[in-house]
Design an enzyme around this catalytic site. Structure first.
Site, PDB file in Angstrom:
ATOM      1  N   LYS A   1       0.792  -0.991  -0.014  1.00 42.60           N
ATOM      2  CA  LYS A   1       0.124   0.730   0.197  1.00 42.60           C
ATOM      3  C   LYS A   1       1.107   1.076   0.170  1.00 42.60           C
ATOM      4  O   LYS A   1       0.779   1.845  -0.625  1.00 42.60           O
ATOM      5  CB  LYS A   1      -1.092  -0.036   1.272  1.00 42.60           C
ATOM      6  CG  LYS A   1      -1.787   1.886   1.527  1.00 42.60           C
ATOM      7  CD  LYS A   1      -2.391   1.398   2.943  1.00 42.60           C
ATOM      8  CE  LYS A   1      -1.071   1.749   4.036  1.00 42.60           C
ATOM      9  NZ  LYS A   1      -1.579   3.056   4.382  1.00 42.60           N
TER      10      LYS A   1
ATOM     11  N   CYS B   1      -5.149   8.069   9.373  1.00 37.47           N
ATOM     12  CA  CYS B   1      -5.114   7.896  10.953  1.00 37.47           C
ATOM     13  C   CYS B   1      -4.590   8.610  11.947  1.00 37.47           C
ATOM     14  O   CYS B   1      -3.997   9.598  11.835  1.00 37.47           O
ATOM     15  CB  CYS B   1      -3.506   6.902  10.867  1.00 37.47           C
ATOM     16  SG  CYS B   1      -4.257   5.610  10.448  1.00 37.47           S
TER      17      CYS B   1
HETATM   18  N1  EPU Z   1       6.906  14.440   9.825  1.00 38.09           N
HETATM   19  C1  EPU Z   1       6.998  15.973  10.604  1.00 38.09           C
HETATM   20  N2  EPU Z   1       7.032  17.277   9.208  1.00 38.09           N
HETATM   21  C2  EPU Z   1       6.016  16.928   7.528  1.00 38.09           C
HETATM   22  C3  EPU Z   1       6.632  14.839   7.881  1.00 38.09           C
HETATM   23  C4  EPU Z   1       6.457  14.065   9.378  1.00 38.09           C
HETATM   24  O1  EPU Z   1       7.393  16.706  11.642  1.00 38.09           O
HETATM   25  O2  EPU Z   1       6.695  17.357   7.336  1.00 38.09           O
HETATM   26  C5  EPU Z   1       6.904  13.686  10.884  1.00 38.09           C
HETATM   27  C6  EPU Z   1       5.426  13.383  11.756  1.00 38.09           C
HETATM   28  O3  EPU Z   1       4.382  14.379  12.300  1.00 38.09           O
HETATM   29  C7  EPU Z   1       5.643  11.974  11.834  1.00 38.09           C
HETATM   30  C8  EPU Z   1       7.095  11.237  11.522  1.00 38.09           C
HETATM   31  O4  EPU Z   1       7.506  12.613  10.979  1.00 38.09           O
HETATM   32  O5  EPU Z   1       6.026  12.014  13.101  1.00 38.09           O
HETATM   33  C9  EPU Z   1       6.975  10.906  10.284  1.00 38.09           C
HETATM   34  O6  EPU Z   1       6.388  11.198   8.995  1.00 38.09           O
HETATM   35  P1  EPU Z   1       6.925  10.466   7.761  1.00 38.09           P
HETATM   36  O7  EPU Z   1       6.724  11.329   6.968  1.00 38.09           O
HETATM   37  O8  EPU Z   1       8.037   9.885   7.791  1.00 38.09           O
HETATM   38  O9  EPU Z   1       5.422   9.413   7.331  1.00 38.09           O
HETATM   39  P2  EPU Z   1       4.195   9.167   5.868  1.00 38.09           P
HETATM   40  O10 EPU Z   1       4.932   9.830   5.284  1.00 38.09           O
HETATM   41  O11 EPU Z   1       3.231  10.171   7.008  1.00 38.09           O
HETATM   42  C10 EPU Z   1       4.364   7.110   5.974  1.00 38.09           C
HETATM   43  C11 EPU Z   1       3.318   5.467   6.136  1.00 38.09           C
HETATM   44  C12 EPU Z   1       3.014   5.933   7.209  1.00 38.09           C
HETATM   45  C13 EPU Z   1       3.973   4.795   8.247  1.00 38.09           C
HETATM   46  C14 EPU Z   1       5.739   6.388   8.005  1.00 38.09           C
HETATM   47  C15 EPU Z   1       6.135   5.929   8.253  1.00 38.09           C
HETATM   48  C16 EPU Z   1       2.539   5.823   3.576  1.00 38.09           C
HETATM   49  C17 EPU Z   1       1.398   6.278   3.086  1.00 38.09           C
HETATM   50  N3  EPU Z   1       2.332   6.285   5.202  1.00 38.09           N
HETATM   51  O12 EPU Z   1       4.196   8.228   6.622  1.00 38.09           O
HETATM   52  O13 EPU Z   1       1.565   4.640   7.092  1.00 38.09           O
HETATM   53  O14 EPU Z   1       4.272   4.977   9.617  1.00 38.09           O
HETATM   54  O15 EPU Z   1       5.715   6.684   6.912  1.00 38.09           O
HETATM   55  O16 EPU Z   1       7.451   5.468   8.009  1.00 38.09           O
HETATM   56  O17 EPU Z   1       3.385   5.512   2.938  1.00 38.09           O
HETATM   57  C18 EPU Z   1       0.578   2.653   8.310  1.00 38.09           C
HETATM   58  O18 EPU Z   1       0.752   2.374   6.457  1.00 38.09           O
HETATM   59  O19 EPU Z   1      -0.025   2.507   8.479  1.00 38.09           O
HETATM   60  C19 EPU Z   1       1.323   3.852   7.883  1.00 38.09           C
HETATM   61  C20 EPU Z   1       0.862   4.905   8.858  1.00 38.09           C
END
Ligand code: EPU
Length: 426
Positions: A23, A120
């Site tokens: 996903k 989420c």
């Molecule tokens: N963060 C910031 N600023 C930003 C972006 C992120 O502070 O501009 C922080 C977030 O608040 C968080 C951390 O950095 O505390 C990690 O966020 P990240 O951006 O790495 O996560 P994401 O891209 O929002 C993806 C996955 C998540 C997974 C995370 C970490 C997708 C669609 N989602 O989210 O997947 O937990 O990376 O590996 O790729 C899941 O599949 O259940 C899920 C939540």
């Protein structure tokens, strides 16, 4: 909505399980299709999940026509010479990952207007790193009536250091940089396998992305991008979830075609707990011990222990011998499943981002609610080993990321059904 009823306590999962495409890979790949101005992007091994339908609708609305052959697990994304600039609220609000359309729209149109995303409830999840990166590439960012607007006559390559290796920010900035003028260097970039998968597709579409999978990614901007064919990488989190399921039930499960390399931290921790792994020709065999040992786990960006395996691992710790520690460093509010597990008899002390979990072999089935996608899987796993019946509700979370989860568990011997929840909520 439906509910899942698991009867637990005795099941030793046995057999083989097939894993879907990821996903978290396919969502940015769909966003990437917006970058092509001609041809077709053909994606195979696409998982059939509600998040994929949502992203399909958004990308199709923006102008790349999507057709999804579910039987063949194949999406054909037909490029358009023009795409829209606005990603509206009704398409974006339910899924945080939709923010990754911002990079492609901005790169193609010189402006993008994207409703602020939902997703989420696992913390505040800001997007400052995405926006700061766009600014460094020459965009002006404003926020207006729930929309984020970015404008740049022409995006320019830049040297961008990410304060944190955010997966989404890394993806959004790679996507934007593919059509920017000049070279973009991303330092402290995310290294997840899904980033590598994105770079692989982009390169097939005519982009020039190097270094994906390391912390420095270099993107040389190109003029135009075109169609390509690509098979989505396997879902390491789904594979990992079945590894934990086998571990918890004294099971013997072959995870077909498992890519052990993508699950190193999990395999290492489960081995420490007494689980046996054997690489076979057709996959990875996982054999659970009579009693799991306690262990300490800390979630980290890849290649550390994945936050998306935290709740499933906590379920395993809940039945291990002795006290285990779980530290969550990626999201600030991702322990809600532990509250639900308390309903099943779990003893846990939570202080900020650290949970002290007391292993207990006498957990009792109970009525519980999914609090996010991975929590839903974790509660079902705990239901497999708790005595009596566990009813898991709010399955909309599960359907975002697991295809036929209960059927796959049933095929491995679990006593599990999914039924209509006539009087239940959602
Ligand atoms: N963060 C910031 N600023 C930003 C972006 C992120 O502070 O501009 C922080 C977030 O608040 C968080 C951390 O950095 O505390 C990690 O966020 P990240 O951006 O790495 O996560 P994401 O891209 O929002 C993806 C996955 C998540 C997974 C995370 C970490 C997708 C669609 N989602 O989210 O997947 O937990 O990376 O590996 O790729 C899941 O599949 O259940 C899920 C939540």
């Amino acid at each position: 909505m439906d509910k899942i009823i698991v009867k637990g306590g005795q099941t030793k999962l046995q057999g083989e399980v097939e894993i879907e495409g990821a996903k978290n890979a396919v969502l940015p790949l769909l966003a990437a299709t917006l970058l092509a101005s001609k041809g077709e992007v053909v994606l195979t091994n696409v998982p059939i999940l509600s998040d994929v339908f949502m992203m399909n609708n958004l990308v199709d609305h923006l102008g790349t026509s999507i057709s999804f052959d579910q039987e063949a697990k194949k999406i054909i994304a037909k490029a358009n010479s023009e795409i829209k600039t606005t990603a509206p609220y009704e398409y974006v609000s339910k899924m945080r990952a939709s923010i990754v359309v911002m990079g492609p729209i901005l790169a193609r149109n010189g402006q993008a207007r994207v409703s602020m995303p939902g997703g989420c409830s696992i913390g505040s999840r800001p997007i400052d790193l995405h926006l700061r990166g766009f600014e460094q590439m020459g965009a002006t960012i404003t926020q207006n009536a729930g929309y984020i607007e970015a404008k740049a006559d022409k995006l320019k390559g830049a040297h961008i250091y990410l304060d944190f290796p955010s997966v989404g920010a890394t993806q959004n900035l790679i996507l934007a940089a593919t059509l920017a003028e000049g070279v973009t260097t991303l330092e402290n970039a995310a290294r997840e396998p899904e980033i590598v998968d994105l770079a692989n597709l982009l390169n097939k579409m005519g982009a020039n992305v190097k270094g994906a999978g390391t912390d420095t990614i270099i993107i040389k901007g190109v003029e135009k991008m075109h169609g390509a064919k690509h098979s989505v990488v396997q879902d390491r989190i789904e594979a990992g979830t079945f590894m934990v399921a086998a571990a918890m039930t004294q099971g013997d499960v072959l995870i077909k075609d498992a890519i052990a390399e993508h699950n190193r931290p999990l395999i290492s921790k489960l081995s420490e707990m007494g689980v046996n792994f054997t690489q076979e020709e057709t996959g990875l065999r996982v054999v659970g011990p009579e009693k799991l040992k306690a262990t300490s786990v800390k979630t980290l960006p890849h290649p550390g222990f994945p936050t998306d395996m935290q709740s499933q691992m906590a379920a395993a710790q809940a039945i291990a011998a002795g006290e285990s520690v779980m530290v969550e460093t990626v999201f600030e509010n991702r322990f809600k499943h532990l509250e639900e597990m308390r309903r099943m008899g779990l003893e846990v002390d939570i202080t900020r981002n650290t949970a002290l979990i007391q292993g207990n072999s006498n957990l009792q089935g109970a009525a519980v609610k999914s609090t996010d996608l991975r929590a839903s899987a974790a509660l079902i796993l705990l239901g497999l080993v708790a005595k009596g019946q566990t009813t898991v509700r709010r399955l909309s979370h599960l359907d975002r990321g697991y295809y036929k989860f209960h059927e796959k568990l049933k095929a491995l011997g679990a006593d599990i059904v999914r039924v209509k929840d006539e009087d239940g909520e959602e």
